[in-house]
Design an enzyme around this catalytic site. Structure first.
Site, PDB file in Angstrom:
ATOM      1  N   ARG A  72      42.950  51.447  54.677  1.00 57.57           N
ATOM      2  CA  ARG A  72      44.019  51.066  55.605  1.00 57.57           C
ATOM      3  C   ARG A  72      43.309  50.481  56.819  1.00 57.57           C
ATOM      4  O   ARG A  72      42.329  51.040  57.295  1.00 57.57           O
ATOM      5  CB  ARG A  72      44.849  52.288  55.986  1.00 57.57           C
ATOM      6  CG  ARG A  72      45.521  52.944  54.781  1.00 57.57           C
ATOM      7  CD  ARG A  72      46.656  53.830  55.175  1.00 57.57           C
ATOM      8  NE  ARG A  72      47.129  54.638  54.058  1.00 57.57           N
ATOM      9  CZ  ARG A  72      48.006  54.228  53.143  1.00 57.57           C
ATOM     10  NH1 ARG A  72      48.498  53.006  53.205  1.00 57.57           N
ATOM     11  NH2 ARG A  72      48.400  55.031  52.173  1.00 57.57           N
ATOM     12  N   ASP A 103      53.722  46.999  51.432  1.00 59.63           N
ATOM     13  CA  ASP A 103      54.389  46.312  52.526  1.00 59.63           C
ATOM     14  C   ASP A 103      53.439  45.986  53.691  1.00 59.63           C
ATOM     15  O   ASP A 103      53.398  44.856  54.190  1.00 59.63           O
ATOM     16  CB  ASP A 103      55.516  47.238  52.986  1.00 59.63           C
ATOM     17  CG  ASP A 103      56.492  46.554  53.871  1.00 59.63           C
ATOM     18  OD1 ASP A 103      56.451  46.832  55.070  1.00 59.63           O
ATOM     19  OD2 ASP A 103      57.271  45.722  53.373  1.00 59.63           O
ATOM     20  N   THR A 125      51.848  49.660  44.667  1.00 59.50           N
ATOM     21  CA  THR A 125      52.091  50.925  45.367  1.00 59.50           C
ATOM     22  C   THR A 125      52.918  51.828  44.461  1.00 59.50           C
ATOM     23  O   THR A 125      53.772  51.340  43.719  1.00 59.50           O
ATOM     24  CB  THR A 125      52.831  50.721  46.708  1.00 59.50           C
ATOM     25  OG1 THR A 125      53.321  51.994  47.158  1.00 59.50           O
ATOM     26  CG2 THR A 125      54.022  49.789  46.597  1.00 59.50           C
TER      27      THR A 125
HETATM   28  O1  F6P Z   1      51.967  54.395  50.020  1.00 58.43           O
HETATM   29  C1  F6P Z   1      51.436  55.257  49.074  1.00 58.43           C
HETATM   30  C2  F6P Z   1      51.340  56.661  49.623  1.00 58.43           C
HETATM   31  O2  F6P Z   1      50.792  57.486  48.600  1.00 58.43           O
HETATM   32  C3  F6P Z   1      52.647  57.250  50.143  1.00 58.43           C
HETATM   33  O3  F6P Z   1      53.476  57.692  49.114  1.00 58.43           O
HETATM   34  C4  F6P Z   1      52.130  58.335  51.042  1.00 58.43           C
HETATM   35  O4  F6P Z   1      53.055  58.618  52.067  1.00 58.43           O
HETATM   36  C5  F6P Z   1      50.888  57.720  51.628  1.00 58.43           C
HETATM   37  O5  F6P Z   1      50.479  56.702  50.732  1.00 58.43           O
HETATM   38  C6  F6P Z   1      49.741  58.684  51.817  1.00 58.43           C
HETATM   39  O6  F6P Z   1      48.726  57.993  52.434  1.00 58.43           O
HETATM   40  P1  F6P Z   1      47.238  58.536  52.588  1.00 58.43           P
HETATM   41  O7  F6P Z   1      46.604  58.511  51.232  1.00 58.43           O
HETATM   42  O8  F6P Z   1      46.613  57.580  53.542  1.00 58.43           O
HETATM   43  O9  F6P Z   1      47.346  59.924  53.119  1.00 58.43           O
END
Ligand code: F6P
Length: 319
Positions: A72, A103, A125
């Protein structure tokens, strides 16, 4: 010669590897050079870019995760940060980019497109929360993972006559919870798109118990509240022995289903076809089993909607 780069960004999803393979192989098939950007937009900024050959994407179609890694990168919203990425692409002579992600990744892709890189988004996703496609790559696999977990939990819920609250991912969207709840025969499905009435849930459990029902499964989407909170809320209205289960990141892993592999293969190749035809600034998708492309602007225009008919059905079948 056209030079295309591909990256995966945001939360990974099963099938991203199949999409990378498709972009790489289709590009080479068309006579283009293709580059992999490692660690998403972060890798673009850090010049973590490598030319890919046919063999580099061998033996990955069946693997979960992403060979190109993901990250990210909220700072990519800043023009100055993006400039570094643009310079790196120019250094290799790359004029086109395929962004596989959700998105948030599309927003970075749109900016790059405005700044002169021909960019196409591919929906990857588990959340299934992107406009311009009926299904995102990874959703089907995650759905099957959740359904398998629900089936297992149901066994022990029955043995111990308990109410289980299962928390499912999906960020702000309820698709995964809705589909898994319907497929898993959950008594209650709580999704962000429908107001949660915990008192009504408690009453329904009580009615079920009075009817001799031994257990109950509640699926709660993380966008509504946590399983823990849901249990606390429920116990305000009813004296019930609950157990909470947070499925967490296991929903993002595992080998992709055949459906996800096929979808990824189709969408990856379509992205290259569009670039070949001089189309960019849009994302590919599948609607009514037809491949489509939608301008980024249009995708961001409206909030993603769940399938209301499916929600209604889930309510009708869980009486
Ligand atoms: O967008 C995919 C996702 O798995 C969501 O369902 C969840 O809220 C988020 O990513 C979790 O993100 P991370 O792996 O950064 O904690």
């Amino acid at each position: 010669m056209k030079k295309i780069a591909v990256l995966t960004s945001g939360g990974d999803s099963p099938g991203m590897n199949a999409a990378i393979r498709s972009v790489v192989r289709k590009s080479i098939y068309e006579g283009y050079e293709v580059y992999g950007v490692y660690q998403g937009f972060q890798g673009l900024i850090n010049d973590n870019i490598e030319k890919l050959e046919l063999g580099d994407v061998g033996d990955i179609i069946q693997r979960g995760g992403t060979k190109l890694f993901s990250a990210r990168c909220p700072e990519f919203i800043e023009a100055g940060v993006r400039q570094k990425g643009l310079e790196n692409l120019k250094k290799y002579g790359i004029d086109s980019l395929v962004v596989i992600g959700g998105d948030g990744s599309y927003r970075g892709a749109q900016r790059l497109n405005e700044e002169g890189i021909n960019t196409i988004g591919v929906p990857g996703t588990i959340d299934n929360d992107i406009n311009g496609t009926d299904f995102t790559i990874g959703f089907d696999t995650a759905l099957n993972t959740v359904v398998d977990a629900v089936d297992r939990i149901r066994d022990t819920a029955t043995s111990h006559e308990r109410t289980f609250i299962i928390e499912v991912m999906g960020r702000d969207a309820g698709d995964l919870a809705l589909w898994a709840g319907l497929a898993g025969g959950a008594e209650t499905i709580l999704i962000p798109e429908a107001a949660a009435d915990i008192k009504a849930v408690a009453e329904r459990i009580e009615t079920g118990m009075n009817r001799g029902k031994k257990h109950s499964i509640i699926i709660v989407a993380e966008g509504v509240m946590s399983a823990q909170e849901c249990g606390m809320e429920l116990r305000k209205y009813i004296n019930v022995d609950t157990r909470e289960s947070v499925l967490g990141h296991m929903q993002r892993g595992g080998k992709p289903t055949g459906n996800d592999r096929v979808l990824a293969s189709r969408l990856g190749a379509l992205a290259v076809d569009l670039l070949k035809d001089g189309v960019s600034g849009c994302a590919v998708g599948i609607e009514n089993n037809k491949l489509v492309e939608t301008k980024f602007d249009k995708i961001f225009d409206e909030k993603h909607q769940i399938d209301r008919a499916l929600y209604k059905l889930s309510q009708e079948l869980s009486i």
